[in-house]
Design a protein around this motif. Sequence first.
Motif, PDB file in Angstrom:
ATOM      1  N   LEU A 245     -16.099 -38.005 -27.920  1.00  0.00           N
ATOM      2  CA  LEU A 245     -17.299 -38.268 -27.123  1.00  0.00           C
ATOM      3  C   LEU A 245     -17.193 -39.608 -26.399  1.00  0.00           C
ATOM      4  O   LEU A 245     -17.616 -39.729 -25.242  1.00  0.00           O
ATOM      5  CB  LEU A 245     -18.531 -38.240 -28.027  1.00  0.00           C
ATOM      6  CG  LEU A 245     -18.902 -36.863 -28.604  1.00  0.00           C
ATOM      7  CD1 LEU A 245     -19.964 -37.010 -29.682  1.00  0.00           C
ATOM      8  CD2 LEU A 245     -19.381 -35.927 -27.505  1.00  0.00           C
ATOM      9  N   LYS A 249     -17.269 -40.234 -22.306  1.00  0.00           N
ATOM     10  CA  LYS A 249     -18.166 -41.195 -21.653  1.00  0.00           C
ATOM     11  C   LYS A 249     -17.363 -42.212 -20.844  1.00  0.00           C
ATOM     12  O   LYS A 249     -17.706 -42.521 -19.692  1.00  0.00           O
ATOM     13  CB  LYS A 249     -19.014 -41.904 -22.709  1.00  0.00           C
ATOM     14  CG  LYS A 249     -19.942 -42.965 -22.118  1.00  0.00           C
ATOM     15  CD  LYS A 249     -20.703 -43.701 -23.219  1.00  0.00           C
ATOM     16  CE  LYS A 249     -21.587 -44.788 -22.610  1.00  0.00           C
ATOM     17  NZ  LYS A 249     -22.323 -45.554 -23.665  1.00  0.00           N
ATOM     18  N   SER A 256     -23.568 -40.089 -22.844  1.00  0.00           N
ATOM     19  CA  SER A 256     -23.533 -39.997 -24.309  1.00  0.00           C
ATOM     20  C   SER A 256     -24.813 -39.400 -24.869  1.00  0.00           C
ATOM     21  O   SER A 256     -24.873 -39.047 -26.051  1.00  0.00           O
ATOM     22  CB  SER A 256     -23.313 -41.387 -24.907  1.00  0.00           C
ATOM     23  OG  SER A 256     -24.339 -42.286 -24.484  1.00  0.00           O
TER      24      SER A 256
END
Length: 306
Positions: A245, A249, A256
């Motif tokens: 993740l 981002k 996020s």
Amino acid sequence: MTFSADYLLDRIRLKRRLRIWQGIGILAICAALLALAARFDVFGHGDHIARLWVEGIIRDDVARDEMIAELKRDPKVKAVIVRINSPGGSVVGGEALYRNLRDLANEKPVVAVMGEVAASAGYMTALAADYIVAREGTITGSIGVLMQSANVKGLMEKIGVKPVIIKSAPLKAAPNPMEDLTPQSRKATEAVILDMFDMFQSMVMERRNLSKAEVSRLADGRIYTGRQAKNARLIDETGSEAAALAWLKREKKVPSTLEVIDAIYGEEDLWAGAQSAIAKSFFDKTLISKGLSLDGLISVWQPELK
């Protein structure tokens, strides 16, 4: 009319069991409805990150292919995380996953997160991603292809069974457990194996930006830990889904704040959907392992059992 104490206790126990089963039935129905709701997006999810699970033995799977195509078409899916926990499977299954995920990655960011095992066709699947994350203890690698057979001709002779084989050409149905493997048959079989091995190595060279010499050194069939794979440049980072993740981002500007939603596919009935939606890991991880039964060429890592 009077009843004995034992009879009354039995009635109480029976009613209690009935209530338990009624409760289980209600929970199953609710879970099935939630699974269907998740599958068909009845709650109207907004923009999100899809999580695609690839677990167990990898086979050619039409439902999975359709789901990947659906993720590509859905404008609300801003990125895809592929969670892999697989020792491998058929070459065709791994190839199909690789090709479909590469097609998806042409439209949206795709990142692979490896679990306990992501070897052979499991690693082939990860190669399709733009970024690969594994745990330090993940078992990966096992880059290679094999075809397994056995020669039971001697055993058949011992028990008085003599195979009768009539075929159109010497290489038909070779290798065959009922006859010796001839040099010609071995050569033809090895050519098939090496051709698919060349395909696998080409994927590694292209996706990991490695030279043929580097891949040849790494692709001797051995397994690697996540740490070893990182040092060999077979993966990009050691960590968890959080690392994936963070990469999305940082590199792909994926917010996020987006929710990560499981992509469910291939559910044949309501109960199967419920299992995947609310208790996937609990129901799937049983004490009795499923047998490995694959036809054709396979790319799979499995510990040797004696």
